[in-house]
Enzyme design. Structure first.
Site, PDB file in Angstrom:
ATOM      1  N   LYS A 233      40.045  36.175  37.002  1.00 42.41           N
ATOM      2  CA  LYS A 233      38.728  36.777  36.732  1.00 42.41           C
ATOM      3  C   LYS A 233      38.718  37.439  35.351  1.00 42.41           C
ATOM      4  CE  LYS A 233      34.621  38.584  37.328  1.00 42.41           C
ATOM      5  NZ  LYS A 233      33.370  37.846  37.400  1.00 42.41           N
TER       6      LYS A 233
ATOM      7  N   SER B 144      35.899  42.851  41.411  1.00 41.61           N
ATOM      8  CA  SER B 144      36.678  42.497  40.205  1.00 41.61           C
ATOM      9  C   SER B 144      37.433  43.747  39.776  1.00 41.61           C
ATOM     10  CB  SER B 144      35.751  42.085  39.058  1.00 41.61           C
ATOM     11  OG  SER B 144      34.924  41.034  39.434  1.00 41.61           O
TER      12      SER B 144
ATOM     13  N   LYS C   6      34.271  47.791  32.054  1.00 39.05           N
ATOM     14  CA  LYS C   6      35.284  48.004  33.100  1.00 39.05           C
ATOM     15  C   LYS C   6      36.262  46.824  33.137  1.00 39.05           C
ATOM     16  CE  LYS C   6      34.266  46.372  36.962  1.00 39.05           C
ATOM     17  NZ  LYS C   6      34.482  45.141  37.721  1.00 39.05           N
TER      18      LYS C   6
HETATM   19  P1  NAD Z   1      26.983  47.398  42.443  1.00 38.94           P
HETATM   20  O1  NAD Z   1      27.273  48.660  41.717  1.00 38.94           O
HETATM   21  O2  NAD Z   1      25.584  46.851  42.455  1.00 38.94           O
HETATM   22  O3  NAD Z   1      27.449  47.520  43.986  1.00 38.94           O
HETATM   23  C1  NAD Z   1      28.627  48.156  44.387  1.00 38.94           C
HETATM   24  C2  NAD Z   1      28.334  48.894  45.686  1.00 38.94           C
HETATM   25  O4  NAD Z   1      29.545  49.480  46.177  1.00 38.94           O
HETATM   26  C3  NAD Z   1      27.337  50.038  45.513  1.00 38.94           C
HETATM   27  O5  NAD Z   1      26.205  49.813  46.344  1.00 38.94           O
HETATM   28  C4  NAD Z   1      28.129  51.294  45.926  1.00 38.94           C
HETATM   29  O6  NAD Z   1      27.325  52.221  46.626  1.00 38.94           O
HETATM   30  C5  NAD Z   1      29.195  50.693  46.822  1.00 38.94           C
HETATM   31  N1  NAD Z   1      30.397  51.540  46.925  1.00 38.94           N
HETATM   32  C6  NAD Z   1      31.151  52.041  45.917  1.00 38.94           C
HETATM   33  N2  NAD Z   1      32.173  52.765  46.416  1.00 38.94           N
HETATM   34  C7  NAD Z   1      32.068  52.711  47.764  1.00 38.94           C
HETATM   35  C8  NAD Z   1      32.837  53.266  48.831  1.00 38.94           C
HETATM   36  N3  NAD Z   1      33.931  54.009  48.605  1.00 38.94           N
HETATM   37  N4  NAD Z   1      32.436  53.030  50.104  1.00 38.94           N
HETATM   38  C9  NAD Z   1      31.319  52.283  50.341  1.00 38.94           C
HETATM   39  N5  NAD Z   1      30.568  51.724  49.382  1.00 38.94           N
HETATM   40  C10 NAD Z   1      30.938  51.933  48.094  1.00 38.94           C
HETATM   41  O7  NAD Z   1      27.987  46.308  41.824  1.00 38.94           O
HETATM   42  P2  NAD Z   1      27.889  44.718  41.921  1.00 38.94           P
HETATM   43  O8  NAD Z   1      27.135  44.207  40.723  1.00 38.94           O
HETATM   44  O9  NAD Z   1      27.490  44.302  43.291  1.00 38.94           O
HETATM   45  O10 NAD Z   1      29.425  44.341  41.645  1.00 38.94           O
HETATM   46  C11 NAD Z   1      30.427  44.472  42.636  1.00 38.94           C
HETATM   47  C12 NAD Z   1      31.703  43.833  42.092  1.00 38.94           C
HETATM   48  O11 NAD Z   1      31.461  42.452  41.801  1.00 38.94           O
HETATM   49  C13 NAD Z   1      32.184  44.479  40.772  1.00 38.94           C
HETATM   50  O12 NAD Z   1      33.579  44.518  40.757  1.00 38.94           O
HETATM   51  C14 NAD Z   1      31.638  43.530  39.719  1.00 38.94           C
HETATM   52  O13 NAD Z   1      32.402  43.561  38.511  1.00 38.94           O
HETATM   53  C15 NAD Z   1      31.756  42.189  40.439  1.00 38.94           C
HETATM   54  N6  NAD Z   1      30.844  41.151  39.959  1.00 38.94           N
HETATM   55  C16 NAD Z   1      29.545  41.431  39.673  1.00 38.94           C
HETATM   56  C17 NAD Z   1      28.720  40.425  39.205  1.00 38.94           C
HETATM   57  C18 NAD Z   1      27.270  40.693  38.834  1.00 38.94           C
HETATM   58  O14 NAD Z   1      26.649  39.828  38.195  1.00 38.94           O
HETATM   59  N7  NAD Z   1      26.690  41.811  39.230  1.00 38.94           N
HETATM   60  C19 NAD Z   1      29.219  39.120  39.040  1.00 38.94           C
HETATM   61  C20 NAD Z   1      30.533  38.850  39.385  1.00 38.94           C
HETATM   62  C21 NAD Z   1      31.347  39.874  39.842  1.00 38.94           C
END
Ligand code: NAD
Length: 295
Positions: free
Chosen positions: A171, A96, A239
């Site tokens: 979104k 997102s 964010k």
């Molecule tokens: P998270 O922080 O748990 O996971 C993100 C992962 O990306 C981390 O493990 C991090 O190490 C990895 N990462 C970051 N930069 C990187 C890079 N340059 N190279 C390789 N890996 C990298 O976050 P999440 O909760 O899984 O969310 C991910 C996305 O989905 C976000 O944009 C969030 O807003 C969206 N989202 C989350 C949810 C939720 O409920 N958690 C729901 C809908 C959407």
């Protein structure tokens, strides 16, 4: 067809596992979450040591990282996967992020002969695990038709909303509605308890009427339990709302409710609650009133 997957956090890990279950060959990386890489490798993926290794082997690259700078870093940074992706490959960015950034990323990828769809999701970790996420997609119809079957292995709803960036605009709309809805539930329950009515009675009485919502069903019980385990963290919602502000500026759209939500969430972040679930918006009201919501 080989799928590369970068970003195996709360959402990416179960999404990658669902693609493996569906029979796809996966190569995965997450430089900051090596345990999650091991777990997805144990489920059948190939673990890569770098994003570039993922890019070099992927026909389709899925990115699921926190925000716009992270997507840019994962694709174009020192270890950027776009450097090794072949011409004709496609990036499905499920993160997102700002729709403005989505369009910039698409333009950079196009220079390398790489296609892109922005496909953020709604549904959170439980739906990521069940494979029932809702995808909001931006991009060309033909690309959408070609890659929709992959998204359908991770979600139960996949809707093309317009050209690149439209997925993330949608979104952001989703995140406004969710934030305001959570705050409304918290504000109403606080008023109800202060006025002498049990919060549980209020929930039972109104959840089937016009005020009822998926947000209310999911978050009201968490509030009454004082359970703020994420779920979706306050910091991630900040964010998203900052991305709403940037987008609203660009198109001159009024956002008084988003600004209020952002202020409330920033106060919670400042008080150390940024890692709580966004249902912790209740804490804002609890701090002001001194009450603790109960059942
Ligand atoms: P998270 O922080 O748990 O996971 C993100 C992962 O990306 C981390 O493990 C991090 O190490 C990895 N990462 C970051 N930069 C990187 C890079 N340059 N190279 C390789 N890996 C990298 O976050 P999440 O909760 O899984 O969310 C991910 C996305 O989905 C976000 O944009 C969030 O807003 C969206 N989202 C989350 C949810 C939720 O409920 N958690 C729901 C809908 C959407």
């Amino acid at each position: 067809m080989k799928i590369g997957f970068i970003g195996l956090g709360i959402m990416g890990k179960p999404m990658a596992k669902n693609l493996i279950k569906a029979g796809y060959e996966l190569i995965v990386a997450d430089k900051f979450a090596p345990k999650n890489v091991e777990e997805v490798a144990a489920a059948g993926a190939k673990a890569a040591a770098s994003n570039q290794e993922v890019g070099s082997q992927a026909d389709v690259l899925i990115t699921m990282v926190p925000n716009s700078p992270n997507v840019k870093e994962a694709l174009f940074g020192d270890d950027g996967a776009a450097k090794t992706l072949k011409k004709g490959a496609v990036v499905l960015d499920c993160s997102s992020i700002s729709p403005i950034a989505s369009r910039e990323i698409e333009a950079e990828l196009a220079k390398l002969g790489i296609n892109m769809l922005d496909c953020p999701v709604s549904g959170g970790e439980p739906k990521a695990i069940d494979g029932t996420l809702a995808f909001m997609v931006g991009g060309k119809q033909a690309l959408f038709d070609e890659y929709k079957p992959i998204l359908e292995k991770m979600g139960s709803s996949v809707v093309l909303c317009g050209d690149v960036g439209a997925g993330n605009v949608t979104k952001l709309c989703n995140q406004i509605v969710v934030a305001v809805n959570i705050a409304a539930v918290a504000e109403a329950m606080t008023l109800g308890q202060l006025a002498g009515v049990e919060p549980e009675k209020i929930f039972q009485a109104i959840k089937g009427g016009l005020a009822g919502s998926t947000v209310m069903n999911a978050k009201a019980p968490m509030m009454m339990d004082q359970n703020f385990k994420p779920g979706f963290r306050i910091d991630l919602h900040i964010k998203d709302l900052n991305n709403v502000v940037d987008t609203a500026k660009a198109v001159d759209s009024p956002i008084p409710l988003t600004q209020s939500m952002l202020e409330m969430m920033k106060i919670l972040h400042r008080d150390g609650d940024g890692s709580c679930d966004h249902s912790a918006l209740l804490k804002y009201y609890q701090k002001l009133t001194g009450i603790t919501l109960h059942h």
